[in-house]
Design an enzyme around this catalytic site. Structure first.
Site, PDB file in Angstrom:
ATOM      1  N   GLY A  53      32.791  56.886  -3.584  1.00  0.00           N
ATOM      2  CA  GLY A  53      32.814  56.347  -2.193  1.00  0.00           C
ATOM      3  C   GLY A  53      33.522  57.417  -1.307  1.00  0.00           C
ATOM      4  N   ASP A  93      37.912  55.559  -0.430  1.00  0.00           N
ATOM      5  CA  ASP A  93      37.316  55.087   0.588  1.00  0.00           C
ATOM      6  C   ASP A  93      38.028  53.987   1.226  1.00  0.00           C
ATOM      7  OD1 ASP A  93      36.319  53.704  -1.386  1.00  0.00           O
ATOM      8  OD2 ASP A  93      34.097  53.820  -1.023  1.00  0.00           O
ATOM      9  N   ASP A 128      40.789  47.452  -1.223  1.00  0.00           N
ATOM     10  CA  ASP A 128      40.373  46.039  -1.022  1.00  0.00           C
ATOM     11  C   ASP A 128      41.593  45.203  -1.792  1.00  0.00           C
ATOM     12  OD1 ASP A 128      39.327  43.635  -0.675  1.00  0.00           O
ATOM     13  OD2 ASP A 128      37.543  43.940  -1.684  1.00  0.00           O
ATOM     14  N   SER A 129      41.663  45.001  -2.849  1.00  0.00           N
ATOM     15  CA  SER A 129      42.468  44.212  -3.585  1.00  0.00           C
ATOM     16  C   SER A 129      43.749  45.299  -4.068  1.00  0.00           C
ATOM     17  CB  SER A 129      42.109  43.387  -4.813  1.00  0.00           C
ATOM     18  OG  SER A 129      41.820  44.491  -5.826  1.00  0.00           O
ATOM     19  N   GLY A 130      43.292  46.508  -4.092  1.00  0.00           N
ATOM     20  CA  GLY A 130      44.118  47.362  -4.477  1.00  0.00           C
ATOM     21  C   GLY A 130      44.262  47.720  -5.895  1.00  0.00           C
ATOM     22  N   LEU A 179      43.142  51.430  -7.417  1.00  0.00           N
ATOM     23  CA  LEU A 179      44.109  52.508  -7.210  1.00  0.00           C
ATOM     24  C   LEU A 179      45.662  52.165  -8.023  1.00  0.00           C
ATOM     25  CD1 LEU A 179      43.711  53.154  -3.673  1.00  0.00           C
ATOM     26  CD2 LEU A 179      43.234  54.625  -5.491  1.00  0.00           C
ATOM     27  N   LYS A 207      41.843  47.001   3.658  1.00  0.00           N
ATOM     28  CA  LYS A 207      41.714  45.687   4.003  1.00  0.00           C
ATOM     29  C   LYS A 207      42.705  44.793   3.879  1.00  0.00           C
ATOM     30  CE  LYS A 207      36.707  45.160   3.224  1.00  0.00           C
ATOM     31  NZ  LYS A 207      35.711  44.544   2.343  1.00  0.00           N
ATOM     32  N   ASP A 247      29.112  52.245  -0.007  1.00  0.00           N
ATOM     33  CA  ASP A 247      27.673  51.661  -0.113  1.00  0.00           C
ATOM     34  C   ASP A 247      27.738  50.381  -0.456  1.00  0.00           C
ATOM     35  OD1 ASP A 247      29.164  51.564  -2.613  1.00  0.00           O
ATOM     36  OD2 ASP A 247      27.182  51.340  -3.628  1.00  0.00           O
TER      37      ASP A 247
HETATM   38  P1  IMP Z   1      39.793  47.004  -4.975  1.00  0.00           P
HETATM   39  O1  IMP Z   1      40.238  47.474  -6.281  1.00  0.00           O
HETATM   40  O2  IMP Z   1      39.536  45.833  -4.849  1.00  0.00           O
HETATM   41  O3  IMP Z   1      40.740  47.573  -4.085  1.00  0.00           O
HETATM   42  O4  IMP Z   1      38.303  47.643  -4.854  1.00  0.00           O
HETATM   43  C1  IMP Z   1      38.235  48.831  -3.844  1.00  0.00           C
HETATM   44  C2  IMP Z   1      36.837  49.325  -4.197  1.00  0.00           C
HETATM   45  O5  IMP Z   1      35.860  48.419  -3.840  1.00  0.00           O
HETATM   46  C3  IMP Z   1      36.754  50.489  -3.244  1.00  0.00           C
HETATM   47  O6  IMP Z   1      36.861  51.796  -3.628  1.00  0.00           O
HETATM   48  C4  IMP Z   1      35.128  50.558  -3.076  1.00  0.00           C
HETATM   49  O7  IMP Z   1      34.374  51.018  -3.988  1.00  0.00           O
HETATM   50  C5  IMP Z   1      34.788  48.798  -3.224  1.00  0.00           C
HETATM   51  N1  IMP Z   1      34.495  48.163  -1.939  1.00  0.00           N
HETATM   52  C6  IMP Z   1      35.758  47.297  -1.576  1.00  0.00           C
HETATM   53  N2  IMP Z   1      35.277  46.864  -0.229  1.00  0.00           N
HETATM   54  C7  IMP Z   1      34.267  47.214   0.103  1.00  0.00           C
HETATM   55  C8  IMP Z   1      33.570  47.227   1.170  1.00  0.00           C
HETATM   56  O8  IMP Z   1      33.579  46.466   2.368  1.00  0.00           O
HETATM   57  N3  IMP Z   1      32.088  48.062   1.256  1.00  0.00           N
HETATM   58  C9  IMP Z   1      31.836  48.790   0.252  1.00  0.00           C
HETATM   59  N4  IMP Z   1      32.783  49.010  -1.081  1.00  0.00           N
HETATM   60  C10 IMP Z   1      33.755  48.176  -1.105  1.00  0.00           C
HETATM   61 MG    MG Z   2      35.373  52.907  -4.588  1.00  0.00          MG
END
Ligand code: IMP
Ligand code: MG
Length: 184
Positions: A54, A110, A113-115, A118, A141, A169
């Site tokens: 991403g 990119d 979201d939940s973090g 990372l 987010k 994507d």
């Molecule tokens: P987390 O671990 O929940 O923070 O997920 C983050 C990952 O989910 C990002 O690096 C993206 O690959 C994917 N992701 C989260 N939200 C979106 C979105 O709105 N569009 C596309 N990919 C997303």
């Molecule tokens: Mg990602």
């Protein structure tokens, strides 16, 4: 919709509903982020470590806005395995074993979201002895504060909807759009 590249309903059979961040706004903000990073690292070796896939568009633009020496590498990780529900564990799918020891590392992603992804990666990479380790995300987010580490460099706060384009994507489609849009 006045930005370069209007939504094209024929793309991948899904409709891009509205542009959330246009190409011009993205480029202005990425230039500011590049200046922030330049100012934050007056000395030492700097490595921009992009999370695949991403971050590839963002990282390409960001790197060109940083006015000091740097190296670039990528890391491939998945926190979901085969399923769609996070298991809370991060799996490294591509790890080039770049030496992190003694370097300033900026992990580039990119969107947060939940973090969870990372947070796990930061823990893992911290064990490799970097001089410093920070995160730069184009979008945030701010969804689940309990999982989140502070993200030092953030482009934009993002609405809580599914976004595509500029590297993001949906089932591998839409990464090439020059703007960021919500999907129908
Ligand atoms: P987390 O671990 O929940 O923070 O997920 C983050 C990952 O989910 C990002 O690096 C993206 O690959 C994917 N992701 C989260 N939200 C979106 C979105 O709105 N569009 C596309 N990919 C997303
Ligand atoms: Mg990602």
């Amino acid at each position: 919709m006045t930005d370069a590249g209007a939504p094209d309903a024929r793309l991948a059979g899904r409709t891009v509903r509205r542009i959330v961040f246009g190409a011009d706004a993205i480029h202005r903000r990425v230039a500011e982020l590049g200046a922030e990073i330049t100012a934050a690292y007056p000395d030492g070796e700097l490595l921009l470590l992009g999370l695949l896939k991403g971050s590839f568009v963002f990282l390409a633009d960001l790197a060109r806005e940083v006015r000091r020496p740097l190296h670039v590498d990528f890391l491939g990780a998945s926190s979901y395995g085969a399923g769609t529900v996070s298991r809370g564990a991060v799996e490294l799918l591509y790890d080039p074993n770049t030496v992190l020891r003694g370097k300033h590392i900026v992990l580039v992603d990119d969107i947060v979201d939940s973090g969870r992804t990372l947070a796990r990666l930061v823990d893992l990479l911290a064990g490799r002895g970097p001089r410093s380790l920070e995160v730069c995300a184009l979008l945030h987010k701010r969804a689940a504060p309990q999982f989140q580490r502070p993200v030092r460099f953030v482009g934009f706060d993002a609405p809580d909807e599914f976004l595509v384009g500029y590297g993001l994507d949906h089932a591998e489609d839409f990464r090439h759009l020059p703007y960021i849009a919500g999907l129908d």
